[in-house]
Enzyme design. Structure first.
Site, mmCIF file in Angstrom:
data_model
loop_
_atom_site.group_PDB
_atom_site.id
_atom_site.type_symbol
_atom_site.label_atom_id
_atom_site.label_comp_id
_atom_site.label_asym_id
_atom_site.label_seq_id
_atom_site.Cartn_x
_atom_site.Cartn_y
_atom_site.Cartn_z
ATOM 1 N N CYS A 139 0.815 -1.218 0.000
ATOM 2 C CA CYS A 139 0.000 0.000 0.000
ATOM 3 C C CYS A 139 0.847 1.266 0.000
ATOM 4 C CB CYS A 139 -0.957 0.006 1.185
ATOM 5 S SG CYS A 139 -0.182 -0.229 2.791
ATOM 6 N N HIS A 258 -2.196 0.951 7.397
ATOM 7 C CA HIS A 258 -2.550 0.986 5.984
ATOM 8 C C HIS A 258 -2.277 2.380 5.450
ATOM 9 C CE1 HIS A 258 -4.434 -0.092 2.277
ATOM 10 N NE2 HIS A 258 -5.519 0.638 2.453
ATOM 11 N N ASP A 274 -7.318 4.140 -2.892
ATOM 12 C CA ASP A 274 -7.079 3.139 -1.858
ATOM 13 C C ASP A 274 -6.601 1.874 -2.563
ATOM 14 O OD1 ASP A 274 -7.293 1.016 0.026
ATOM 15 O OD2 ASP A 274 -8.769 2.154 1.166
#
EC number: 3.4.22.-
Length: 322
Positions: A139, A258, A274
């Site tokens: 991420c 995250h 995202d």
């Protein structure tokens, strides 16, 4: 054994390996507040078959790359098979079940889906699961590459996929994403600093504002568990009088972390990325705020304290291309 990689936390216990292995127990694979407990008793032969199938799935199969080596002769990164890769696949699966709900909610709040992408499933997961430092997710690296691509007036997905369509990967971009994540996972290394150095090399700089007669980077931290989402959203949507800005957003909780990203423009609205769900666009900040608060936060499972629902950090960046 406790291990934390990327944005997932896994606890493995009661596992022993050897020729006389009769059982394996996986306990407490945690994502968000969802505790996945899988206890399996397997015969020696059945366990061998399952492990062999998993190893084969991670180490072979159609490459789906446009070429075997990068333009400067580097091969796609991979590492030896580890048992944690099985657990990461399970956790990715749990996260992937939230994709439909998140995407379906976008239109209900006046938003559009620019590109459907999820690191938790499909061909992209198959590529990152092959290295121990990327198996849990990439991420941070994906957000950094997304910001760079957007600042250059391009699409990360046009750079990641041949022809901008899912199918074959551009190995140069895939390699770059994985390598940035791998570099940030090295021992005695601060991942934030690794990303900042990468940004500087790619024309992205921290936004500086004057505080107490000194220029300081815009770095906002806070909590979401006790104070709600207002502070987080204010930090994301604040353009500091300039009218636009890139945001790299870190979310964390008791066992997970995250990264997500956004480009905020007072005139054109909010483009949000995202790595677990894709790229979305809202024509104004208020639509984005309502969607994030009333739908996204719960549908993504990010609101759970055990997951990433406790703390945040929002960094603002500028680019010479903007």
């Amino acid at each position: 054994m406790n291990s934390i990689h990327g944005h997932y936390h896994i606890q493995l216990s009661n596992y022993s390996a050897g020729e006389n292995l009769q059982s394996a127990t996986l306990t407490e694979g945690v994502i968000g507040a969802h505790r996945v407990k899988v206890e399996t008793a397997l015969s020696h032969s059945n366990l061998q078959k399952k492990l062999s199938a998993t190893i084969k799935h991670n180490q072979s199969g159609r490459s789906m790359l446009d070429r075997k080596l990068t333009s400067d002769g580097k091969a796609n990164q991979r590492s030896s098979f580890t048992f944690s890769m099985i657990m990461y696949r399970m956790i990715h699966f749990v996260l992937s079940t939230r994709v439909p709900a998140v995407r379906e909610s976008v239109a209900n709040y006046g938003g559009n889906i620019n590109f459907k992408f999820a690191q938790t499933k499909g061909a992209f997961l198959h590529k990152i699961i092959k290295h121990s430092d990327t198996a849990s997710g990439v991420c941070e690296a994906l957000c950094a590459h997304w910001i760079r691509s957007h600042a250059q007036g391009q699409s990360l997905f046009d750079q990641l996929y041949v022809g901008g369509r899912k199918g074959k990967f551009q190995i140069d971009t895939l390699y770059s994403i994985k390598q940035l994540q791998i570099d940030g996972c090295k021992a005695d290394v601060d991942q934030d600093e690794v990303t900042l150095d990468w940004f500087k090399k790619n024309g992205i700089s921290e936004r500086m504002i004057e505080r107490h007669c000194l220029l300081r980077p815009v770095d906002v931290t806070g909590t979401t568990e006790s104070e709600g989402l207002d502070q987080l959203l204010n930090a994301i949507l604040d353009t500091h009088g300039i009218g636009y800005g890139y945001k790299k957003i870190h979310l964390s909780g008791q066992m997970s972390a995250h990264a997500i990203a956004a480009y905020v423009n007072e005139k054109s609205g909010v483009t949000f990325f995202d790595p677990n769900f894709g790229e979305f666009h809202f024509s104004d900040k208020e639509k984005f705020r309502k969607w994030f608060t009333n739908s996204f936060w719960d549908n993504s499972m990010y609101h759970y304290p055990l997951g990433v629902g406790q703390r945040f950090r929002v960094l603002t960046f500028d680019s010479k291309e903007v």
